[in-house]
Design a protein around this motif. Structure first.
Motif, PDB file in Angstrom:
ATOM      1  N   VAL A  55       0.889  -1.161   0.000  1.00 11.37           N
ATOM      2  CA  VAL A  55       0.000   0.000   0.000  1.00 11.37           C
ATOM      3  C   VAL A  55       0.914   1.195   0.000  1.00 11.37           C
ATOM      4  O   VAL A  55       1.896   1.240   0.739  1.00 11.37           O
ATOM      5  CB  VAL A  55      -0.926   0.024   1.236  1.00 11.37           C
ATOM      6  CG1 VAL A  55      -1.733   1.318   1.275  1.00 11.37           C
ATOM      7  CG2 VAL A  55      -1.853  -1.179   1.234  1.00 11.37           C
ATOM      8  N   TYR A  56       0.589   2.195  -0.816  1.00 10.50           N
ATOM      9  CA  TYR A  56       1.479   3.344  -0.975  1.00 10.50           C
ATOM     10  C   TYR A  56       1.579   4.122   0.331  1.00 10.50           C
ATOM     11  O   TYR A  56       0.737   4.957   0.643  1.00 10.50           O
ATOM     12  CB  TYR A  56       0.932   4.246  -2.076  1.00 10.50           C
ATOM     13  CG  TYR A  56       1.821   4.336  -3.280  1.00 10.50           C
ATOM     14  CD1 TYR A  56       3.187   4.521  -3.142  1.00 10.50           C
ATOM     15  CD2 TYR A  56       1.292   4.253  -4.558  1.00 10.50           C
ATOM     16  CE1 TYR A  56       3.999   4.601  -4.251  1.00 10.50           C
ATOM     17  CE2 TYR A  56       2.093   4.340  -5.673  1.00 10.50           C
ATOM     18  CZ  TYR A  56       3.461   4.509  -5.513  1.00 10.50           C
ATOM     19  OH  TYR A  56       4.266   4.600  -6.602  1.00 10.50           O
ATOM     20  N   GLY A  57       2.617   3.861   1.094  1.00 11.83           N
ATOM     21  CA  GLY A  57       2.746   4.429   2.426  1.00 11.83           C
ATOM     22  C   GLY A  57       2.988   5.915   2.458  1.00 11.83           C
ATOM     23  O   GLY A  57       2.141   6.695   2.879  1.00 11.83           O
ATOM     24  N   ASN A  58       4.173   6.324   2.006  1.00 15.25           N
ATOM     25  CA  ASN A  58       4.514   7.745   2.083  1.00 15.25           C
ATOM     26  C   ASN A  58       3.653   8.604   1.181  1.00 15.25           C
ATOM     27  O   ASN A  58       3.580   9.817   1.354  1.00 15.25           O
ATOM     28  CB  ASN A  58       5.998   7.954   1.747  1.00 15.25           C
ATOM     29  CG  ASN A  58       6.861   7.795   2.977  1.00 15.25           C
ATOM     30  OD1 ASN A  58       6.583   6.968   3.833  1.00 15.25           O
ATOM     31  ND2 ASN A  58       7.909   8.579   3.090  1.00 15.25           N
ATOM     32  N   ALA A  59       2.996   8.012   0.215  1.00 15.02           N
ATOM     33  CA  ALA A  59       2.091   8.782  -0.642  1.00 15.02           C
ATOM     34  C   ALA A  59       0.766   9.051   0.060  1.00 15.02           C
ATOM     35  O   ALA A  59      -0.037   9.847  -0.419  1.00 15.02           O
ATOM     36  CB  ALA A  59       1.851   8.046  -1.954  1.00 15.02           C
ATOM     37  N   VAL A  90       6.912  -2.886   5.503  1.00 18.62           N
ATOM     38  CA  VAL A  90       7.506  -2.243   6.675  1.00 18.62           C
ATOM     39  C   VAL A  90       6.495  -1.366   7.403  1.00 18.62           C
ATOM     40  O   VAL A  90       6.423  -1.367   8.630  1.00 18.62           O
ATOM     41  CB  VAL A  90       8.757  -1.432   6.261  1.00 18.62           C
ATOM     42  CG1 VAL A  90       9.215  -0.531   7.403  1.00 18.62           C
ATOM     43  CG2 VAL A  90       9.865  -2.374   5.831  1.00 18.62           C
ATOM     44  N   GLN A  91       5.715  -0.598   6.656  1.00 21.60           N
ATOM     45  CA  GLN A  91       4.773   0.313   7.306  1.00 21.60           C
ATOM     46  C   GLN A  91       3.385  -0.279   7.492  1.00 21.60           C
ATOM     47  O   GLN A  91       2.672   0.080   8.426  1.00 21.60           O
ATOM     48  CB  GLN A  91       4.656   1.612   6.493  1.00 21.60           C
ATOM     49  CG  GLN A  91       5.953   2.406   6.418  1.00 21.60           C
ATOM     50  CD  GLN A  91       5.698   3.842   6.022  1.00 21.60           C
ATOM     51  OE1 GLN A  91       5.045   4.579   6.745  1.00 21.60           O
ATOM     52  NE2 GLN A  91       6.222   4.236   4.881  1.00 21.60           N
ATOM     53  N   VAL A  92       2.991  -1.183   6.625  1.00 17.34           N
ATOM     54  CA  VAL A  92       1.586  -1.574   6.590  1.00 17.34           C
ATOM     55  C   VAL A  92       1.320  -2.968   7.162  1.00 17.34           C
ATOM     56  O   VAL A  92       0.177  -3.320   7.431  1.00 17.34           O
ATOM     57  CB  VAL A  92       1.066  -1.483   5.134  1.00 17.34           C
ATOM     58  CG1 VAL A  92       1.557  -2.655   4.301  1.00 17.34           C
ATOM     59  CG2 VAL A  92      -0.443  -1.378   5.097  1.00 17.34           C
ATOM     60  N   GLY A  93       2.358  -3.756   7.375  1.00 22.28           N
ATOM     61  CA  GLY A  93       2.163  -5.137   7.783  1.00 22.28           C
ATOM     62  C   GLY A  93       1.645  -5.309   9.197  1.00 22.28           C
ATOM     63  O   GLY A  93       1.462  -4.353   9.948  1.00 22.28           O
ATOM     64  N   PHE A 153      -4.066  -9.239   7.074  1.00 19.14           N
ATOM     65  CA  PHE A 153      -2.880  -9.231   7.923  1.00 19.14           C
ATOM     66  C   PHE A 153      -1.697  -8.635   7.182  1.00 19.14           C
ATOM     67  O   PHE A 153      -0.969  -7.801   7.713  1.00 19.14           O
ATOM     68  CB  PHE A 153      -2.553 -10.653   8.396  1.00 19.14           C
ATOM     69  CG  PHE A 153      -1.427 -10.691   9.404  1.00 19.14           C
ATOM     70  CD1 PHE A 153      -1.689 -10.451  10.741  1.00 19.14           C
ATOM     71  CD2 PHE A 153      -0.128 -10.963   9.016  1.00 19.14           C
ATOM     72  CE1 PHE A 153      -0.658 -10.469  11.688  1.00 19.14           C
ATOM     73  CE2 PHE A 153       0.901 -10.991   9.951  1.00 19.14           C
ATOM     74  CZ  PHE A 153       0.630 -10.738  11.289  1.00 19.14           C
ATOM     75  N   TRP A 154      -1.506  -9.073   5.924  1.00 16.99           N
ATOM     76  CA  TRP A 154      -0.455  -8.531   5.060  1.00 16.99           C
ATOM     77  C   TRP A 154      -1.084  -7.626   4.002  1.00 16.99           C
ATOM     78  O   TRP A 154      -2.168  -7.904   3.506  1.00 16.99           O
ATOM     79  CB  TRP A 154       0.321  -9.649   4.341  1.00 16.99           C
ATOM     80  CG  TRP A 154       1.033 -10.616   5.231  1.00 16.99           C
ATOM     81  CD1 TRP A 154       0.698 -11.913   5.463  1.00 16.99           C
ATOM     82  CD2 TRP A 154       2.214 -10.361   5.996  1.00 16.99           C
ATOM     83  NE1 TRP A 154       1.594 -12.507   6.310  1.00 16.99           N
ATOM     84  CE2 TRP A 154       2.543 -11.568   6.655  1.00 16.99           C
ATOM     85  CE3 TRP A 154       3.032  -9.251   6.190  1.00 16.99           C
ATOM     86  CZ2 TRP A 154       3.647 -11.688   7.503  1.00 16.99           C
ATOM     87  CZ3 TRP A 154       4.138  -9.364   7.020  1.00 16.99           C
ATOM     88  CH2 TRP A 154       4.440 -10.567   7.675  1.00 16.99           C
ATOM     89  N   GLY A 155      -0.406  -6.577   3.660  1.00 17.60           N
ATOM     90  CA  GLY A 155      -0.921  -5.657   2.651  1.00 17.60           C
ATOM     91  C   GLY A 155      -1.065  -6.291   1.287  1.00 17.60           C
ATOM     92  O   GLY A 155      -2.008  -5.987   0.542  1.00 17.60           O
TER      93      GLY A 155
END
Length: 975
Positions: free
Chosen positions: A756-760, A789-792, A800-802
């Motif tokens: 999933v686009y984290g920093n965006a 790293v950010q979404v898991g 549970f996992w992105g």
């Protein structure tokens, strides 16, 4: 002008001139025509004229006003326009006859007319909130204007004006007759009497000069800064200009600010400080400032009530009256002495302390050195797991210490954690202005200084020459009303013999006033000047150490390498966390909506216990054989899809992604890596190379090594292709990049992407996007890396996992952040075959990665996640939160979209929903305002216009609602 004439003029309604009649005046005397709109005014009639060549203001004034007064207004404008340092002011226009003042007769009524240039800009009155920078800018504007008028003189300045604060008392008497509510009338009258009493002895020292006397939100215009905040830079309406008290000019400005102060009189202090820095005030002027503000508040309310009685159709006055009442209520909400102290401190003026040279011991039988002082502050070791929320916790700790030592006390000036409170938009009163002592009942209490005794139902007040001592918990031995000498017995500590009793001590210099026991951090310095420390009675240890937030920030900036930034320009000093809450050193509670590192929440007792126990037993590197590393590796492998059963343990997400890239290179024998624009993967050389987010590295797009191949960001909201049907277009943009790599014959090592686009901003990838990209990559022999790293670990709630959202299985999973709930821990999960490829390059080893403590931390996180059903909570609370955020779109045009799911959301702000121009500056300011309201939030995305919403997974629905309520408050009121 006679007193009778002034009274008559105060009773005048606005000139009865219609828009049609105003148009005739403009055409016949100025040769102008256009569209007219009426502007608000108390006693003038003002119309704005819009023409093709410009905009103007027609000001129609009663003939009762002397022409010399109007000439003075025009002359002041000319004077200011000739000074480069002065604020912007409108130009005075002349009639076709060459006159600046035109006399007209409308329906047998004589009026005086002027035409001014319309000064472009936004006023301030309609704003519910002004940021400290805007308040300071208004104070600076007022100072620059006064400084520019210092050498201006004109006979029309010596005039009788109801707004002249030198005449506030008599004017108030005249106006009060219009108020029919006797209780309100009496309250207003008493307030004016108190203000005048404080002003009169200072009056001879107050400087006189030409002053605008109405620099308020209605009469300034502003421009927006880069953050969307108004910066006042122009002044209009010189109708109240007089030769008056210089400090009265600032008083008028400060009184107007109380309209937006939300009940906090300290709101004005940035304006006072900014004014004083430009045009310094003398001490007597600073002392007169607050009484003058109170006097102005009285005149505003009384005048508004009178004007409504005279001119009931005046919507301008009616609309202002509610705000004027807020000004008055705020002005009388605190003692005069408190605001005097606050203003003096804001101006950098020292306040003299109390002379305690001859004071005698309060507790003559107690050795001050024997008193144990209990730490009740934010960093106290006595607090954990929210136990400070128990209503009697402070007293229990105090009594426990006294039972062990014989006497124990709390510390004056301590910011008490027990007073912090949760979910408050305003900082709570946490600063202790008193000291509690627990000691043997029957202990003697003596008078430290001579004074008079007053007894109020178990509350003793000893009134000395310039200070009062308040004592609770004493059995009085002297008569109420008696005079006592220093050292004389007052009584004994209440309680049964051989038991412990308690005393509460507080000093205060305000006569006839019961001081508060606690002050807010913002008011602590001023209250401390009025309620000084009782340390002179108990010894220096009675004072809590002062926070050194500013000094620590300087120390950080001096030695902590500058690329390591901190949140906020003026960051709070955060020293404690609990669940989804953070606490600064002053006891301010914040809701943490950005910290995805502490996945379980802050200060989790299971984490502290597990890590502590393991550390006492063993902590070493993973080359030793011990149970924790085997058990944790097995647990991680069991959480991954079938076949991904080889685990590497490292310390961070950067290391995990760096290792994943090395695995792809080793297994494929190739170097080229595919990645996404706007992505972020870490700070190491390799993980940074595939990071393309310009929010993290402005040079990212021009400094990538030649083995990095970034493809178009599949951002379906603001990307190259938009909407849910854009998957094919985005996939089409990947193919030319892959074909270019194929053409070179160098092969492809792999593809790395956040699931999933984290920093965006938590933006999900287009449906089916990873399925096809993974297929294309694998056809070329490359590996697919899912950066979790950010979404898991269940943050999406529904998965549970992105990568499960995309229905794919990667070759390599990277994870970190929440793995250790703040303990440095990261992992790479892959197949045994891929893992074995690395042995061609040698062994892999991480000294702390996989240590016993790290593994226990990781296992505890997994256990708590399951036991506390935090993934379920992320789904339930996250769905509720997203629905509430989405509802904001209907009410606030700047809210463009809500991205993500669960507790990984992004709220995107735009200036235009069609062009999607990012509201970058506004987003930063919104985060700053949220901090004031008790919410930690930060912007993200390449344009820094998205709120990155990723709180601990224990976030409650109440906390989610508090966040949205505060966000809506900011959007509604401003930033």
């Amino acid at each position: 002008m006679t007193e009778e004439a002034l009274v008559d003029r105060m009773a005048l309604p606005r000139p009865d001139v219609t828009a049609s009649e105003a148009a005739d005046i403009l055409l016949s005397h100025y040769g102008l025509s256009g569209s007219l709109s009426e502007l608000g005014s108390q006693q003038d009639r003002n119309y704005r004229l819009d023409t093709e060549d410009g905009r103007y203001v027609l000001k129609i004034c009663h003939a009762a006003y002397e022409t010399e007064e109007l000439n003075a207004q025009n002359a002041a404008i000319h004077h200011l326009r000739a000074k480069a340092s002065a604020p912007r002011v409108p130009n005075v226009m002349t009639s076709t006859e060459g006159q600046e003042i035109v006399f007209v007769n409308v329906r047998e009524q004589d009026y005086q007319v002027r035409l001014l240039e319309y000064l472009e800009g936004e006023g301030l009155t309609h704003r519910t909130y002004l940021a400290p920078t805007s308040i300071a800018a208004l104070g600076a504007l007022c100072a620059r204007l006064a400084e520019a008028l210092a050498d201006f003189t004109h006979p029309g300045l010596d005039r009788s004006l109801q707004w002249d604060l030198r005449r506030a008392g008599p004017v108030a008497v005249q106006l009060l007759s219009s108020i029919t509510d006797s209780a309100a009338r009496d309250r207003i009258a008493k307030t004016m009497v108190m203000a005048v009493r404080r002003i009169q002895p200072l009056a001879p020292s107050l400087r006189l000069q030409a002053v605008h006397h109405d620099v308020t939100g209605d009469n300034v215009v502003s421009r927006a800064d880069a953050h969307g905040r108004p910066v006042p830079d122009g002044v209009i309406d010189f109708g109240d200009i007089i030769r008056g008290w210089l400090v009265g000019d600032l008083a008028v400005t400060c009184a107007s600010l109380l309209r937006q102060a939300d009940g906090d009189p300290f709101y004005i202090l940035p304006a006072v400080k900014a004014y004083h820095e430009i045009y310094p005030l003398i001490e007597d002027e600073l002392k007169a400032l607050w009484p003058l503000i109170v006097a102005r508040a009285v005149i505003l309310v009384a005048s508004g009530e009178q004007q409504i009685a005279i001119d009931p159709d005046n919507d301008y006055v009616r609309g202002n009256l509610e705000g004027d009442r807020r000004i008055f209520d705020t002005a009388i909400s605190v003692p005069f002495e408190l605001m005097e102290a606050a203003i003096l401190k804001a101006a950098g003026v020292d306040i003299a302390g109390i002379n305690t040279t001859d004071w005698q011991p309060l507790l003559p039988e107690i050795d001050p050195a024997s008193v144990a002082y209990v730490d009740l502050g934010v960093r106290s070791p006595h607090f954990s797991d929210g136990n400070w929320l128990a209503t009697d916790m402070d007293w229990r700790l105090l009594a426990r210490a006294a039972a062990e030592t014989g006497a124990a006390a709390t510390r004056y000036g301590e910011y008490r954690l027990s007073r912090a409170g949760l979910h408050h938009a305003k900082a709570q009163a946490t600063y202790a202005l008193h000291t509690d002592i627990c000691l043997a009942a029957g202990s003697i209490v003596a008078a430290p200084f001579p004074g008079r005794i007053t007894w109020y139902d178990q509350h003793l007040v000893l009134t000395g020459a310039d200070i009062k001592l308040h004592i609770d918990g004493i059995e009085l031995s002297v008569a109420d009303g008696s005079e006592v000498d220093a050292g004389q017995l007052l009584g004994t500590v209440s309680g049964e013999t051989s038991s412990l009793g308690g005393l509460r001590l507080q000093l205060c210099s305000i006569a006839g006033f019961e001081p508060p026991l606690f002050a807010t951090p913002r008011q602590a310095a001023a209250w401390s000047a009025l309620c000084p420390s009782p340390s002179v009675l108990l010894g220096p240890d009675a004072d809590a150490p002062k926070p050194e937030t500013a000094a620590l920030l300087e120390l950080r900036q001096a030695h902590f390498a500058s690329p390591q930034k901190n949140y906020y320009e003026r960051p709070p000093q955060i020293e404690r966390g609990w669940k989804e809450h953070l606490f600064d050193i002053e006891g301010r509670a914040y809701l943490d909506m950005v910290n995805n590192v502490t996945i379980l929440g802050h200060g989790h007792p299971r984490m502290a216990e597990a890590i502590g126990q393991q550390w006492l037993m063993l902590n070493t590197n993973s080359r030793f054989h011990y149970a924790a590393v085997a058990e944790f590796s097995e647990s991680l492998a069991s959480l991954a899809p079938d076949g991904l059963d080889a685990v590497f343990l490292v310390n961070s997400g950067s290391e995990a992604n760096d290792l994943a890239l090395r695995l792809a290179w080793a297994h494929s024998g190739k170097r080229n890596m595919l990645c996404l624009l706007e992505g972020y993967h870490g700070w190491s050389v390799a993980s940074d190379a595939v990071s393309t987010s310009i929010a993290d590295n402005p040079q990212a797009l021009t400094t990538r090594p030649d083995w990095v191949h970034a493809v178009v960001s599949p951002n379906t909201y603001r990307g190259q292709f938009r909407g849910p049907e854009s998957t094919a277009d985005y996939l089409g943009s990947v193919m030319p990049v892959l074909e270019a790599i194929d053409a070179k014959g160098e092969g492809l090592a792999g593809f790395i992407a956040e699931s999933v686009y984290g920093n965006a901003g938590g933006i999900p990838l287009p449906e089916g996007y990873l399925t096809e990209v993974y297929r294309q990559v694998r056809e070329r022999g490359g590996l697919c890396i899912a950066d979790e790293v950010q979404v898991g670990y269940g943050r999406l709630g529904h998965y549970f996992w992105g990568f499960e959202q995309q229905g794919v299985v990667p070759d390599i999973i990277t994870i970190a952040k929440g793995m250790g709930n703040g303990h440095p821990l990261g992992a790479v999960i892959t197949t045994k075959e891929i893992a074995a490829s690395l042995e061609k390059e040698g062994y892999f080893f991480s000294s702390a990665g996989g240590s016993p403590v790290s593994c226990v931390a990781g296992m505890t996180v997994l256990d708590v996640l399951a036991e506390e059903r935090l993934q379920d909570n992320a789904r339930e609370v996250g769905d509720h939160l997203k629905a509430r955020l989405a509802a904001l779109i209907d009410s606030y045009p700047m809210v463009g979209a809500v991205h993500g799911m669960g507790l990984y959301l992004g709220l995107e702000f735009v200036r235009d929903r069609v062009t999607l121009e990012p509201a970058t500056g506004e987003t930063t300011s919104i985060c700053d305002r949220l901090l004031e309201l008790g919410v930690i939030m930060q912007p993200t995305g390449d344009h820094l216009n998205v709120l990155k919403i990723k709180p601990p997974l224990c976030l409650s629905e109440q906390s989610a609602d508090f966040f949205v309520d505060m966000l809506e408050k900011v959007l509604r009121e401003g930033w």
